[in-house]
Write an enzyme that holds these catalytic residues in place. Structure first.
Site, mmCIF file in Angstrom:
data_model
loop_
_atom_site.group_PDB
_atom_site.id
_atom_site.type_symbol
_atom_site.label_atom_id
_atom_site.label_comp_id
_atom_site.label_asym_id
_atom_site.label_seq_id
_atom_site.Cartn_x
_atom_site.Cartn_y
_atom_site.Cartn_z
ATOM 1 N N TYR A 172 27.575 -55.386 -82.459
ATOM 2 C CA TYR A 172 28.700 -56.288 -82.785
ATOM 3 C C TYR A 172 29.073 -57.130 -81.563
ATOM 4 O O TYR A 172 29.209 -58.361 -81.651
ATOM 5 C CB TYR A 172 29.894 -55.468 -83.281
ATOM 6 C CG TYR A 172 31.022 -56.327 -83.831
ATOM 7 C CD1 TYR A 172 30.944 -56.879 -85.108
ATOM 8 C CD2 TYR A 172 32.161 -56.595 -83.073
ATOM 9 C CE1 TYR A 172 31.969 -57.679 -85.612
ATOM 10 C CE2 TYR A 172 33.185 -57.390 -83.562
ATOM 11 C CZ TYR A 172 33.088 -57.921 -84.833
ATOM 12 O OH TYR A 172 34.096 -58.718 -85.335
ATOM 13 N N LYS A 176 28.636 -61.219 -81.328
ATOM 14 C CA LYS A 176 29.786 -62.113 -81.170
ATOM 15 C C LYS A 176 29.714 -62.890 -79.848
ATOM 16 O O LYS A 176 30.125 -64.038 -79.788
ATOM 17 C CB LYS A 176 31.092 -61.325 -81.295
ATOM 18 C CG LYS A 176 31.303 -60.748 -82.705
ATOM 19 C CD LYS A 176 31.321 -61.848 -83.764
ATOM 20 C CE LYS A 176 31.681 -61.352 -85.148
ATOM 21 N NZ LYS A 176 31.774 -62.436 -86.138
#
Ligand SMILES: NC(=O)c1ccc[n+]([C@@H]2O[C@H](COP(=O)([O-])OP(=O)(O)OC[C@H]3O[C@@H](n4cnc5c(N)ncnc54)[C@H](O)[C@@H]3O)[C@@H](O)[C@H]2O)c1
Length: 274
Positions: A172, A176
């Protein structure tokens, strides 16, 4: 007369709130992977008087996103594209997170670049997770920013063991961070077409996905933030509305961090000397 269109990718908590704000007086083209979410959104938006069309799209699949971009542009200029489709780390494997959040964003940037024209503004939703940590090696940052979408996952740092308990959180954070870098690296190409591209990095926002995270590690972020509250979808809508408006016409290749101060607290949580 051709209708001006707004394209929204991902119609969850943030996507629906953004559609309501930006869609007034526009042709609203809304896409999501889930048929159920799409039919609920179509009904709610049409009942409220919006001119709405829905499209079933998988952001992991470039051709699927490209078909959506072409459909959105088929009746006139696409004024704004807001890419909100993504998955949170809880309960998902690293591979799925990277395919959706990292490759999905590269797909969206490439597919909509083809239909961008003077005045088009794209905003990708990244995350405060992309602002955390001590940075990535410059070679990995370069890979995330510029490698063609088809080879984007071909890097040892993205080959995360499915058995690694920290794998989803790492995937994640990498995805991002990759979103911020990809947006920066895309701004020149968007500028050549007269368009702009930026990202918004939310903190913990009370959507379905955000609430799942609050019971886990994200809960502590709210407690330490200067704002001392969870964010609302409207906090994100406000930043997005600014980035697609003429007031932000000098801003491109940039990011707005809307996190209630979590990232600043994590870095500088020391008492100031008198
Ligand atoms: N809510 C938060 O606290 C928070 C914080 C930081 C970043 N974000 C990011 O903001 C974005 C929006 O989050 P949200 O809170 O609205 O989440 P959400 O789950 O409410 O909405 C995300 C939507 O994306 C769709 N989607 C997922 N995979 C897809 C795919 N392959 N193709 C097409 N659509 C797909 C889902 O069906 C869902 O409707 C995400 O990228 C998320 O990572 C959220």
């Amino acid at each position: 007369m051709s209708a001006k269109s707004i394209a929204i990718l991902g119609c969850g908590g943030m996507g629906l709130a953004i559609a309501r704000r930006l869609g007034v007086g526009r042709r609203l083209c809304v896409a999501d992977y889930s048929d159920e979410i799409l039919s609920e959104a179509r009904e709610a938006l049409a009942n409220d008087g919006y001119l709405v069309e829905t499209y079933q799209v998988d952001v992991c699949d470039y051709d699927s996103v490209r078909r959506f971009a072409q459909a959105a542009a088929s009746q006139g200029p696409v004024e704004a594209i807001i890419h909100t489709a993504g998955v949170s780390p809880s309960g998902r494997c690293a591979r799925k997170i990277l395919a959706t959040n990292l490759v999905g964003t590269a797909n969206a940037l490439d597919a909509f670049l083809e239909v961008a024209q003077t005045g088009t503004s794209m905003v990708c939703i990244a995350s405060m997770a992309g602002h955390m940590g001590s940075g990535l090696p410059s070679e990995l940052e370069h890979h995330l920013a510029t490698t063609p979408r088809g080879q984007l996952l071909d890097h040892a740092a993205l080959d995360i063991d499915a058995a690694d308990p920290h794998g989803p959180a790492r995937a994640y954070g990498l995805s991002k961070r990759g979103n911020l870098l990809r947006v920066q690296a895309s701004s020149r190409a968007w500028g050549r077409r007269g368009g702009r591209v930026n990202s918004v990095s939310p903190g913990v926002i009370s959507t379905g996905a955000g609430r799942q995270e609050i019971s886990g590690p994200a809960g502590k972020f709210i407690a330490l933030s200067p704002a001392a509250r969870v964010g609302t979808p409207q906090d994100i809508v406000n930043a997005v509305a600014f980035l697609v408006s003429p007031e932000s016409s000098f801003i491109t290749g940039s990011d707005i961090l809307v996190d209630g101060g979590v990232v600043s607290s994590l870095r500088w949580d020391t008492p100031l000397r008198a």
